[in-house]
Design a protein around this motif. Structure first.
Motif, PDB file in Angstrom:
ATOM      1  N   TRP A  53      26.112 -30.205   4.585  1.00 34.78           N
ATOM      2  CA  TRP A  53      27.148 -30.152   5.623  1.00 34.78           C
ATOM      3  C   TRP A  53      27.405 -28.709   6.078  1.00 34.78           C
ATOM      4  O   TRP A  53      27.477 -28.427   7.281  1.00 34.78           O
ATOM      5  N   TRP A  54      27.573 -27.820   5.115  1.00 36.94           N
ATOM      6  CA  TRP A  54      27.786 -26.415   5.480  1.00 36.94           C
ATOM      7  C   TRP A  54      26.588 -25.839   6.237  1.00 36.94           C
ATOM      8  O   TRP A  54      26.740 -25.086   7.201  1.00 36.94           O
ATOM      9  N   SER A  55      25.398 -26.212   5.832  1.00 37.14           N
ATOM     10  CA  SER A  55      24.189 -25.737   6.503  1.00 37.14           C
ATOM     11  C   SER A  55      24.128 -26.218   7.948  1.00 37.14           C
ATOM     12  O   SER A  55      23.743 -25.488   8.863  1.00 37.14           O
ATOM     13  N   GLY A  56      24.547 -27.476   8.169  1.00 41.22           N
ATOM     14  CA  GLY A  56      24.551 -28.019   9.527  1.00 41.22           C
ATOM     15  C   GLY A  56      25.534 -27.295  10.432  1.00 41.22           C
ATOM     16  O   GLY A  56      25.233 -26.989  11.593  1.00 41.22           O
ATOM     17  N   LEU A  57      26.734 -27.017   9.897  1.00 37.24           N
ATOM     18  CA  LEU A  57      27.732 -26.305  10.688  1.00 37.24           C
ATOM     19  C   LEU A  57      27.279 -24.889  11.030  1.00 37.24           C
ATOM     20  O   LEU A  57      27.463 -24.402  12.162  1.00 37.24           O
ATOM     21  N   ILE A  58      26.698 -24.196  10.059  1.00 40.66           N
ATOM     22  CA  ILE A  58      26.222 -22.835  10.299  1.00 40.66           C
ATOM     23  C   ILE A  58      25.099 -22.833  11.337  1.00 40.66           C
ATOM     24  O   ILE A  58      25.053 -21.975  12.241  1.00 40.66           O
ATOM     25  N   THR A  59      24.198 -23.802  11.247  1.00 41.27           N
ATOM     26  CA  THR A  59      23.094 -23.883  12.216  1.00 41.27           C
ATOM     27  C   THR A  59      23.616 -24.143  13.625  1.00 41.27           C
ATOM     28  O   THR A  59      23.168 -23.517  14.602  1.00 41.27           O
ATOM     29  N   ALA A  60      24.589 -25.068  13.752  1.00 41.17           N
ATOM     30  CA  ALA A  60      25.157 -25.376  15.072  1.00 41.17           C
ATOM     31  C   ALA A  60      25.850 -24.148  15.663  1.00 41.17           C
ATOM     32  O   ALA A  60      25.726 -23.847  16.859  1.00 41.17           O
ATOM     33  N   GLY A  61      26.593 -23.415  14.831  1.00 48.03           N
ATOM     34  CA  GLY A  61      27.260 -22.209  15.307  1.00 48.03           C
ATOM     35  C   GLY A  61      26.269 -21.146  15.756  1.00 48.03           C
ATOM     36  O   GLY A  61      26.470 -20.478  16.776  1.00 48.03           O
ATOM     37  N   ALA A  62      25.179 -20.996  15.004  1.00 48.20           N
ATOM     38  CA  ALA A  62      24.157 -20.010  15.363  1.00 48.20           C
ATOM     39  C   ALA A  62      23.493 -20.363  16.686  1.00 48.20           C
ATOM     40  O   ALA A  62      23.233 -19.497  17.525  1.00 48.20           O
ATOM     41  N   LEU A  63      23.230 -21.661  16.907  1.00 51.26           N
ATOM     42  CA  LEU A  63      22.618 -22.089  18.166  1.00 51.26           C
ATOM     43  C   LEU A  63      23.547 -21.841  19.352  1.00 51.26           C
ATOM     44  O   LEU A  63      23.111 -21.414  20.426  1.00 51.26           O
ATOM     45  N   CYS A  64      24.845 -22.107  19.165  1.00 46.84           N
ATOM     46  CA  CYS A  64      25.816 -21.847  20.236  1.00 46.84           C
ATOM     47  C   CYS A  64      25.883 -20.355  20.567  1.00 46.84           C
ATOM     48  O   CYS A  64      25.971 -19.961  21.735  1.00 46.84           O
ATOM     49  N   LEU A  65      25.855 -19.523  19.531  1.00 49.59           N
ATOM     50  CA  LEU A  65      25.902 -18.079  19.734  1.00 49.59           C
ATOM     51  C   LEU A  65      24.673 -17.589  20.480  1.00 49.59           C
ATOM     52  O   LEU A  65      24.767 -16.758  21.407  1.00 49.59           O
ATOM     53  N   LEU A  66      23.499 -18.115  20.132  1.00 53.71           N
ATOM     54  CA  LEU A  66      22.273 -17.736  20.817  1.00 53.71           C
ATOM     55  C   LEU A  66      22.287 -18.172  22.277  1.00 53.71           C
ATOM     56  O   LEU A  66      21.842 -17.438  23.166  1.00 53.71           O
ATOM     57  N   ALA A  67      22.824 -19.376  22.533  1.00 53.41           N
ATOM     58  CA  ALA A  67      22.906 -19.867  23.909  1.00 53.41           C
ATOM     59  C   ALA A  67      23.837 -18.988  24.745  1.00 53.41           C
ATOM     60  O   ALA A  67      23.548 -18.659  25.900  1.00 53.41           O
TER      61      ALA A  67
END
Length: 238
Positions: A53-67
């Protein structure tokens, strides 16, 4: 090595970019194939398996930041080099000059503009130098006037802008002479030639007290020097 405006030659600049890209690519490749591959295969996979769960949230946040970062980088270059209003008619008030005090152009920028954009650039440089009532009026039926303005002594400038690839000939100067003073009432008739003037044109202009601004003078004006200083015209209000 350097062009007329002091910039690095485009071909040499391209070669330097290629060498730099190859060096960075080699460094990144070595890094990816050693430390990173082990980190992804062992450490990261173990972390994801233990905390999905924590890994999924961190990945989603990183993708939003890159976008968001990509969108910002897409917008920035569009505004940085835009020359606003280059193809529009222009009527400037003295207050506008405060925003254009440091306006400059490179010669290759002037050469790349449309003919209307070149006229507009000359009008904006006049505003930068403090001329009043600057207006671009060039177009069909302009009778030899592309830009008009008045200096601090209320003298009327009639400017014709020639963005030709070759030197302006005597015929064009003669036509300008026939309208600048007789028709428009110019106090200061100026013809600007991006690539200069032929010798017959220069001789004719000198005989009829017309002011010609060739490529060297245009370069100095475009790079920030006051018009009257470039042309050697006295003005008590400079």
């Amino acid at each position: 090595m350097f062009d007329e405006d002091g910039s690095l030659d485009p071909l040499l600049k391209c070669l330097l970019y290629v060498i730099l890209a190859l060096a960075i690519g080699k460094t990144v490749w070595n890094w990816l194939t050693t430390d990173v591959s082990r980190w992804i295969a062992v450490d990261l996979c173990g972390l994801i398996a233990d905390h999905p769960w924590w890994s999924g949230l961190i990945t989603a946040g990183a993708l939003c930041l890159l976008a968001l970062l990509g969108r910002l980088l897409w917008w920035l270059p569009l505004g940085a080099g835009t020359y606003v209003g280059a193809d529009d008619a222009f009527d400037a008030s003295p207050e506008d000059s405060a925003d254009l005090e440091i306006l400059t152009f490179r010669m290759k920028q002037l050469a790349a503009m449309s003919s209307t954009g070149f006229e507009q650039a000359c009008a904006d440089l006049l505003v930068r130098d403090g001329f009043r009532g600057t207006r671009r009026v060039g177009g069909a039926g302009d009778l030899g006037v592309d830009v008009t303005a008045r200096d601090h002594e209320d003298r009327l400038l009639i400017v014709q802008c020639k963005q030709y690839q070759s030197p302006v000939g005597s015929g064009h100067v003669q036509m300008f002479n026939g309208t600048a003073r007789p028709h428009h009432g110019a106090d200061v008739p100026i013809m600007i030639g991006l690539n200069g003037f032929t010798q017959p044109a220069i001789t004719f202009a000198a005989h009829h007290d017309l002011i010609l601004m060739g490529r060297p003078e245009l370069k100095r004006w475009a790079h920030g020097q006051h018009l009257y200083e470039v042309l050697g015209i006295s003005s008590s209000a400079q």
